[in-house]
Design a protein around this motif. Structure first.
Motif, PDB file in Angstrom:
ATOM      1  N   PHE A   1       6.251  10.804 -59.703  1.00 10.51           N
ATOM      2  CA  PHE A   1       5.699  11.830 -59.142  1.00 10.51           C
ATOM      3  C   PHE A   1       6.099  12.167 -57.861  1.00 10.51           C
ATOM      4  O   PHE A   1       5.956  12.647 -56.595  1.00 10.51           O
ATOM      5  CB  PHE A   1       3.995  11.728 -57.982  1.00 10.51           C
ATOM      6  CG  PHE A   1       3.253  11.160 -60.132  1.00 10.51           C
ATOM      7  CD1 PHE A   1       3.336  12.943 -60.792  1.00 10.51           C
ATOM      8  CD2 PHE A   1       2.412  10.025 -60.033  1.00 10.51           C
ATOM      9  CE1 PHE A   1       2.071  12.255 -62.381  1.00 10.51           C
ATOM     10  CE2 PHE A   1       2.445   9.696 -62.085  1.00 10.51           C
ATOM     11  CZ  PHE A   1       1.874  10.809 -62.361  1.00 10.51           C
ATOM     12  N   SER A   2       7.324  11.208 -56.920  1.00  4.33           N
ATOM     13  CA  SER A   2       8.178  11.504 -55.896  1.00  4.33           C
ATOM     14  C   SER A   2       9.284  12.765 -55.809  1.00  4.33           C
ATOM     15  O   SER A   2       9.351  13.296 -57.446  1.00  4.33           O
ATOM     16  CB  SER A   2       9.125  10.446 -55.483  1.00  4.33           C
ATOM     17  OG  SER A   2      10.116  10.223 -56.749  1.00  4.33           O
ATOM     18  N   LYS A   3       9.266  13.304 -55.086  1.00  2.00           N
ATOM     19  CA  LYS A   3      10.289  14.448 -54.992  1.00  2.00           C
ATOM     20  C   LYS A   3      11.518  13.853 -54.976  1.00  2.00           C
ATOM     21  O   LYS A   3      12.064  12.960 -53.969  1.00  2.00           O
ATOM     22  CB  LYS A   3      10.012  15.603 -53.764  1.00  2.00           C
ATOM     23  CG  LYS A   3      11.158  16.412 -53.640  1.00  2.00           C
ATOM     24  CD  LYS A   3      11.052  17.490 -51.794  1.00  2.00           C
ATOM     25  CE  LYS A   3       9.248  17.658 -52.044  1.00  2.00           C
ATOM     26  NZ  LYS A   3       9.315  18.650 -50.789  1.00  2.00           N
ATOM     27  N   VAL A   4      12.990  14.823 -55.962  1.00  4.49           N
ATOM     28  CA  VAL A   4      13.693  14.394 -55.434  1.00  4.49           C
ATOM     29  C   VAL A   4      14.947  15.739 -56.301  1.00  4.49           C
ATOM     30  O   VAL A   4      14.417  16.796 -56.518  1.00  4.49           O
ATOM     31  CB  VAL A   4      14.628  13.772 -57.664  1.00  4.49           C
ATOM     32  CG1 VAL A   4      15.803  13.467 -57.221  1.00  4.49           C
ATOM     33  CG2 VAL A   4      14.059  12.161 -57.588  1.00  4.49           C
ATOM     34  N   ARG A   5      16.469  15.498 -55.216  1.00  5.39           N
ATOM     35  CA  ARG A   5      16.617  16.891 -54.686  1.00  5.39           C
ATOM     36  C   ARG A   5      17.938  16.585 -55.309  1.00  5.39           C
ATOM     37  O   ARG A   5      18.778  15.187 -55.017  1.00  5.39           O
ATOM     38  CB  ARG A   5      16.817  17.092 -53.417  1.00  5.39           C
ATOM     39  CG  ARG A   5      17.303  18.910 -53.223  1.00  5.39           C
ATOM     40  CD  ARG A   5      17.034  18.850 -51.645  1.00  5.39           C
ATOM     41  NE  ARG A   5      19.057  19.000 -50.979  1.00  5.39           N
ATOM     42  CZ  ARG A   5      18.597  19.059 -49.739  1.00  5.39           C
ATOM     43  NH1 ARG A   5      18.166  20.479 -49.535  1.00  5.39           N
ATOM     44  NH2 ARG A   5      19.757  19.068 -49.656  1.00  5.39           N
ATOM     45  N   LEU A   6      18.936  17.403 -56.132  1.00  6.74           N
ATOM     46  CA  LEU A   6      19.951  17.217 -56.527  1.00  6.74           C
ATOM     47  C   LEU A   6      20.758  18.539 -55.907  1.00  6.74           C
ATOM     48  O   LEU A   6      20.751  19.767 -56.214  1.00  6.74           O
ATOM     49  CB  LEU A   6      20.672  17.498 -58.361  1.00  6.74           C
ATOM     50  CG  LEU A   6      20.012  16.670 -58.910  1.00  6.74           C
ATOM     51  CD1 LEU A   6      18.275  15.747 -58.857  1.00  6.74           C
ATOM     52  CD2 LEU A   6      20.328  17.072 -60.912  1.00  6.74           C
ATOM     53  N   ASP A   7      22.103  18.503 -55.163  1.00  7.40           N
ATOM     54  CA  ASP A   7      22.570  18.982 -55.063  1.00  7.40           C
ATOM     55  C   ASP A   7      24.689  19.189 -55.843  1.00  7.40           C
ATOM     56  O   ASP A   7      24.647  18.649 -55.252  1.00  7.40           O
ATOM     57  CB  ASP A   7      23.390  19.178 -53.324  1.00  7.40           C
ATOM     58  CG  ASP A   7      22.624  19.121 -52.427  1.00  7.40           C
ATOM     59  OD1 ASP A   7      21.213  19.220 -52.587  1.00  7.40           O
ATOM     60  OD2 ASP A   7      22.585  19.238 -51.503  1.00  7.40           O
ATOM     61  N   PHE A   8      24.409  20.448 -56.074  1.00  2.87           N
ATOM     62  CA  PHE A   8      26.222  20.688 -57.268  1.00  2.87           C
ATOM     63  C   PHE A   8      27.239  21.512 -56.463  1.00  2.87           C
ATOM     64  O   PHE A   8      26.260  22.354 -55.684  1.00  2.87           O
ATOM     65  CB  PHE A   8      24.987  21.630 -57.935  1.00  2.87           C
ATOM     66  CG  PHE A   8      24.318  20.904 -59.185  1.00  2.87           C
ATOM     67  CD1 PHE A   8      24.062  20.425 -60.078  1.00  2.87           C
ATOM     68  CD2 PHE A   8      22.630  21.033 -58.716  1.00  2.87           C
ATOM     69  CE1 PHE A   8      23.368  20.090 -61.000  1.00  2.87           C
ATOM     70  CE2 PHE A   8      21.808  20.612 -59.628  1.00  2.87           C
ATOM     71  CZ  PHE A   8      21.676  19.906 -60.660  1.00  2.87           C
ATOM     72  N   SER A   9      28.255  21.132 -56.468  1.00  2.00           N
ATOM     73  CA  SER A   9      29.591  21.450 -56.259  1.00  2.00           C
ATOM     74  C   SER A   9      29.669  23.105 -56.755  1.00  2.00           C
ATOM     75  O   SER A   9      29.250  22.752 -57.822  1.00  2.00           O
ATOM     76  CB  SER A   9      30.661  20.360 -55.860  1.00  2.00           C
ATOM     77  OG  SER A   9      30.784  20.304 -57.374  1.00  2.00           O
ATOM     78  N   GLU A  10      30.729  23.770 -56.519  1.00  2.89           N
ATOM     79  CA  GLU A  10      31.477  25.253 -56.637  1.00  2.89           C
ATOM     80  C   GLU A  10      31.722  23.886 -58.190  1.00  2.89           C
ATOM     81  O   GLU A  10      32.513  22.818 -57.958  1.00  2.89           O
ATOM     82  CB  GLU A  10      32.469  25.503 -55.817  1.00  2.89           C
ATOM     83  CG  GLU A  10      31.516  26.334 -55.261  1.00  2.89           C
ATOM     84  CD  GLU A  10      30.198  26.850 -55.114  1.00  2.89           C
ATOM     85  OE1 GLU A  10      30.851  28.489 -56.373  1.00  2.89           O
ATOM     86  OE2 GLU A  10      29.342  28.117 -54.373  1.00  2.89           O
ATOM     87  N   PRO A  11      32.363  24.804 -59.259  1.00  4.17           N
ATOM     88  CA  PRO A  11      33.486  23.746 -60.471  1.00  4.17           C
ATOM     89  C   PRO A  11      34.327  23.910 -59.488  1.00  4.17           C
ATOM     90  O   PRO A  11      35.255  25.035 -58.780  1.00  4.17           O
ATOM     91  CB  PRO A  11      33.726  25.193 -61.585  1.00  4.17           C
ATOM     92  CG  PRO A  11      32.079  25.789 -61.093  1.00  4.17           C
ATOM     93  CD  PRO A  11      31.868  25.955 -59.702  1.00  4.17           C
ATOM     94  N   VAL A  12      35.189  22.288 -59.971  1.00  5.88           N
ATOM     95  CA  VAL A  12      36.295  22.515 -59.360  1.00  5.88           C
ATOM     96  C   VAL A  12      37.341  21.943 -60.367  1.00  5.88           C
ATOM     97  O   VAL A  12      37.501  21.397 -60.632  1.00  5.88           O
ATOM     98  CB  VAL A  12      36.158  21.014 -58.807  1.00  5.88           C
ATOM     99  CG1 VAL A  12      37.695  20.744 -57.964  1.00  5.88           C
ATOM    100  CG2 VAL A  12      35.686  20.993 -57.724  1.00  5.88           C
ATOM    101  N   TYR A  13      37.974  23.057 -60.563  1.00  2.57           N
ATOM    102  CA  TYR A  13      39.541  23.392 -61.157  1.00  2.57           C
ATOM    103  C   TYR A  13      40.588  21.845 -60.806  1.00  2.57           C
ATOM    104  O   TYR A  13      41.418  22.118 -59.706  1.00  2.57           O
ATOM    105  CB  TYR A  13      40.209  24.663 -61.283  1.00  2.57           C
ATOM    106  CG  TYR A  13      39.011  25.147 -62.388  1.00  2.57           C
ATOM    107  CD1 TYR A  13      38.626  25.490 -64.299  1.00  2.57           C
ATOM    108  CD2 TYR A  13      37.677  25.828 -61.710  1.00  2.57           C
ATOM    109  CE1 TYR A  13      37.801  26.159 -64.584  1.00  2.57           C
ATOM    110  CE2 TYR A  13      36.705  26.615 -62.220  1.00  2.57           C
ATOM    111  CZ  TYR A  13      36.991  26.688 -63.483  1.00  2.57           C
ATOM    112  OH  TYR A  13      35.883  27.276 -64.524  1.00  2.57           O
TER     113      TYR A  13
END
Length: 217
Positions: free
Chosen positions: A173-185
């Motif tokens: 029940f805790s909070k989790v944060r995910l940070d996503f990058s722009e696509p790297v080609y």
């Protein structure tokens, strides 16, 4: 009789493990930053390589479940446990590491990436050092033509295992944060030195995303 009993217990344990991990992940309050990049790729039916640090991998594996994704998992005992969970989450699991069947497994995962699946990798696994990117993710992107999406992960409250990666298990029940990058080609025409530069750039970016995830609002 004992052999049959052991097999049944083994199978029951496999089912229970996957169930418990799924229940834990469903209890979490997951927040996303820049997930629109992933949604755009999925919406356009484009495949990609997701990459996240080994010690933070539980939640990204969960988030990318049931999305036509293949995973590269080591042949270790810990890898066997992970493979069971990922199979329940409908990943196409390829087993192998740098010390055991690594080249064949890597070639297979690249072939899968060239066909009809996204792939997910832990670029500092399976033995570290932690937060140091090995070549595999960038080379896979170079050979397959798929973009890399890097994922930083931060748990508000968690348990940490006494392992080389300080493997993190969020508390229920805790909070989790995910940070996503722009696509790297990654261009398939890059030289070896240029590939090394891209590895360093991706490592820096992933660590920045991981650091950015340290602040949970």
């Amino acid at each position: 009789m004992k052999g049959i009993k052991d097999k049944l217990l083994h199978k029951a344990g496999k089912v229970l493990l996957g169930y418990l991990v799924t229940v834990l992940c469903k209890s979490l309050r997951i927040e996303y930053k820049n997930y629109i990049q992933v949604e755009k790729l999925i919406g356009e039916n484009k495949k990609f390589i997701s990459a996240f640090w080994h010690g933070t991998m539980l939640i990204p594996w969960y988030v990318f479940r049931n999305k036509n994704t293949a995973a590269l998992v080591s042949k270790s005992k810990d890898g066997e446990l992970l493979a069971r969970v990922l199979a329940k989450w409908e990943y196409d699991v390829v087993r192998g590491s740098s010390r055991d069947g690594g080249k064949a497994a890597f070639d297979k995962i690249v072939d899968i990436a060239k066909s009809d699946k996204s792939i997910a990798l832990t670029p500092d696994g399976p033995t570290g050092p932690p937060f140091k990117m090995k070549a595999g993710t960038v080379v896979a992107a170079k050979r397959s033509g798929l973009p890399i999406v890097l994922v930083g992960v931060r748990c508000e409250s968690s348990y940490r295992l006494n392992s080389w990666d300080n493997f993190e298990i969020p508390k229920p029940f805790s909070k989790v944060r995910l940070d996503f990058s722009e696509p790297v080609y990654i261009s398939n025409e890059l030289s070896r030195d240029e590939v090394s530069e891209k590895i360093a750039e991706c490592e820096l970016l992933l660590n920045q995303l991981q650091k950015g995830s340290d602040i949970i609002d």
